[in-house]
Scaffold this motif. Structure first.
Motif, PDB file in Angstrom:
ATOM      1  N   GLN A  57       6.684  -4.417  -7.219  1.00 14.61           N
ATOM      2  CA  GLN A  57       5.446  -3.675  -7.453  1.00 14.61           C
ATOM      3  C   GLN A  57       5.177  -2.650  -6.361  1.00 14.61           C
ATOM      4  O   GLN A  57       4.612  -1.583  -6.630  1.00 14.61           O
ATOM      5  N   LEU A  58       5.569  -2.943  -5.129  1.00 14.32           N
ATOM      6  CA  LEU A  58       5.417  -1.948  -4.066  1.00 14.32           C
ATOM      7  C   LEU A  58       6.220  -0.690  -4.357  1.00 14.32           C
ATOM      8  O   LEU A  58       5.835   0.417  -3.963  1.00 14.32           O
ATOM      9  N   LEU A  59       7.343  -0.823  -5.053  1.00 12.56           N
ATOM     10  CA  LEU A  59       8.204   0.316  -5.360  1.00 12.56           C
ATOM     11  C   LEU A  59       7.765   1.067  -6.609  1.00 12.56           C
ATOM     12  O   LEU A  59       8.355   2.100  -6.950  1.00 12.56           O
ATOM     13  N   TYR A  60       6.735   0.592  -7.272  1.00 12.31           N
ATOM     14  CA  TYR A  60       6.324   1.153  -8.557  1.00 12.31           C
ATOM     15  C   TYR A  60       5.562   2.463  -8.355  1.00 12.31           C
ATOM     16  O   TYR A  60       4.545   2.505  -7.658  1.00 12.31           O
ATOM     17  N   GLU A  61       6.072   3.524  -8.940  1.00 11.02           N
ATOM     18  CA  GLU A  61       5.395   4.820  -8.973  1.00 11.02           C
ATOM     19  C   GLU A  61       5.026   5.333  -7.579  1.00 11.02           C
ATOM     20  O   GLU A  61       3.884   5.731  -7.322  1.00 11.02           O
TER      21      GLU A  61
END
Length: 568
Positions: free
Chosen positions: A250-254
């Motif tokens: 989730q940290l890497l999301y968008e």
């Protein structure tokens, strides 16, 4: 909102988009203790949808789902002492606040409502050189929310704020953070970025989902401390999983590079440290913050015209020849009044000697766009269906002909933060102007960190990348990002050297002619790629098969590369 400055704050999320699980609000309010419940209802596409709603009725423009959720749960939240903060106000936060007051009166509840406004720049679009859009909304920060909470609001609704602001605002109010407590604010931004997208932090859409009993994932919680560090978790007994992997995804999301800019702070995602802190508990710490950039991002949506599509089913032998025939026939039929844009895509989903008709079939997709709904409508779909008895053997389509539908075009712009009003409207109606940040710093990329030592040479095997790496991808307007992470130090040493920009272009041929940037995030053992232009004019323009690039990372993981045997 009150509390001792050293007491932790337990912030839950119940919505990651307009249309998320309706029951999540009740689940979060009944599943365990919470101090604050937040919800993210807005996205670039949502703003377009709300803009069209507002065209039909100026009193609309907010997320009606949120109002229906509170009809069932406002009393429960009040009884449990849970404050609610959500961006469900969309284009009309004042209208939603009024509707909530009417709801509270009807339910006989003593609830104080506040809202934040100022993000809607549509009336000033010409003055700010934003053109003539349907919607124009700046991304505000957290301080208006904090002002409302300090004034005792039980519910705060906003228009377009950054996704993390609904989490940062309550933390700033609770702990009494100052505008220049950048590290604490950055920590809350990171926690907010993790939980704002709902169940994606608890095992939803997770690359290694087969390793966990996902079921119906619970929604995430951030236990935020006074220094901005947090523990990401979920209510006991709920489905899904919270691991270093799910939080990394989730940290890497968008995102783009190591600097994650916002209106209140630029968070350094390259400083984030993650550690498993027990079952379904991940500690997030070490985040450094810097002054925010001088400009605010503005989401612009306009109506782009009309679109339509037809999908031809090609079965059995001679797939390429069948596709060529129907394409030639349809293009000939459209010559008298051709659509402005015609796009063909052939999906070779067929298998040789298939044991079902569906497995023997490929899909030929034709999408058109035009300013004239008649050209993109029945003139196109009618021409396609007229070929039914005059084209390739086995002719049929996946759906009957249809009229054209309007589509939107997303662009972003940037305006001086001092030009954007930011107003907290307190429960008693008092209007408080929130000043723009006075300490600012122009955004720049972080210098590339040093690469880790490469793995020693050894035997390798051709295998899917996803055996040793996870991925999460998404959309940012017309661009897409795909973050790829390794789960061991050894795999990271290999990944950082192997998955270069050139290699990505080879593995994903759709990116070969597009600008691609790579960013290293060693603390997360991750590389993040941003591919400009992959999504055309944004999700609502439907420029490709996967218009939001949600599965781009899974396509990448399925591609075969030479992987060292030691990692397998």
């Amino acid at each position: 909102m009150t509390g001792a400055p050293t007491a932790g704050l337990r912030v839950g999320n119940c919505s990651g988009f307009y249309g998320d699980r309706f029951s999540a609000m009740r689940e979060m309010l009944t599943g365990g203790p919470l101090d604050v419940l937040t919800g993210d209802y807005l996205a670039e596409l949502t703003m377009l949808i709300l803009g069209r709603d507002r065209m039909k009725d100026p009193s609309r423009g907010y997320a009606k789902t949120f109002l229906r959720q509170l009809e069932e749960n406002l009393g429960l939240a009040k009884d449990n002492g849970v404050t609610i903060v959500a961006n469900a106000g969309g284009l009309n936060p004042a209208g939603l606040a009024d509707a909530l007051r009417e709801l509270a009166d009807r339910l006989g509840l003593d609830v104080t409502i506040a809202h934040v406004e100022g993000d809607d720049l549509l009336p000033r679009a010409g003055e700010l050189n934003l053109g003539s859009p349907l919607t124009a909304n700046a991304y505000l920060g957290a301080w208006g929310i904090a002002e409302c909470l300090r004034a005792g609001a039980d519910v705060v609704v906003t228009g377009r704020v950054t996704d993390a602001s609904v989490i940062v605002g309550p933390a700033a109010a609770h702990f009494g953070w100052a505008r220049d407590d950048y590290d604490a604010l950055a920590g809350a931004v990171a926690a907010g970025h993790v939980i704002e997208c709902g169940a994606q932090a608890t095992g939803g859409n997770y690359a290694f989902f087969t390793e966990h009993a996902i079921g119906t994932p619970g929604f995430p919680i951030a236990e935020i401390a006074a220094d901005g560090s947090s523990v990401i978790t979920k209510h006991d007994g709920t489905g899904g999983a919270v691991t270093v992997g799910t939080v990394t995804a989730q940290l890497l999301y968008e995102i783009a590079g190591a600097r994650y800019p916002g209106p209140d702070v630029t968070a350094r995602f390259d400083t984030i440290e993650l550690a498993q802190d027990g079952p379904d508990r991940v500690r997030l710490s070490g985040v450094r913050g810097e002054p925010p950039p001088p400009t605010l991002k503005v989401c612009l949506n306009r109506l782009g015209g009309f679109r339509n599509e037809v999908t031809f089913v090609l079965t059995g032998l001679d797939i390429d020849a069948k596709a060529a025939l129907v394409r030639e026939q349809l293009e000939t039929a459209l010559k008298a009044n051709p659509p402005a844009e015609v796009r063909w895509t052939l999906g070779r989903t067929d298998h040789a000697d298939a044991d079902t008709e569906e497995a023997a079939s490929a899909l030929l997709h034709c999408a058109v766009k035009d300013a004239d709904p008649k050209v993109a409508g029945r003139a196109f779909s009618g021409a396609a269906i007229e070929l039914a008895l005059a084209s390739y053997p086995g002719f049929h389509v996946t759906a009957p002909p249809s009229d054209a539908s309007p589509y939107g075009v997303y662009t972003d712009a940037y305006v001086d933060a001092r030009e954007v009003p930011h107003v907290a409207v307190l429960p008693d109606g008092t209007r408080v102007d929130i000043a723009a940040a006075t300490e600012i710093r122009a955004l720049s990329d972080v210098d590339d960190p040093a690469l880790p030592e490469p793995l020693p040479q050894g035997p390798a095997r051709r295998a899917p990348l996803g055996l040793v790496a996870g991925a999460r991808s998404g959309d940012k307007g017309g661009s897409a990002n795909v973050g790829v992470w390794a789960r061991t130090d050894e795999a990271w040493r290999w990944l950082a050297h192997t998955l270069t920009t050139a290699e990505l272009r080879t593995l994903l041929p759709e990116t070969a002619e597009l600008p691609v940037r790579r960013y290293l995030l060693p603390n997360l053992r991750a590389v993040n790629f941003v591919v400009d232009g992959l999504l055309g004019e944004g999700v609502s323009s439907q420029a490709r098969f996967d218009p939001q690039a949600k599965a781009l990372g899974e396509w990448l993981r399925s591609r075969q590369v030479d992987i060292p045997e030691v990692l397998l």
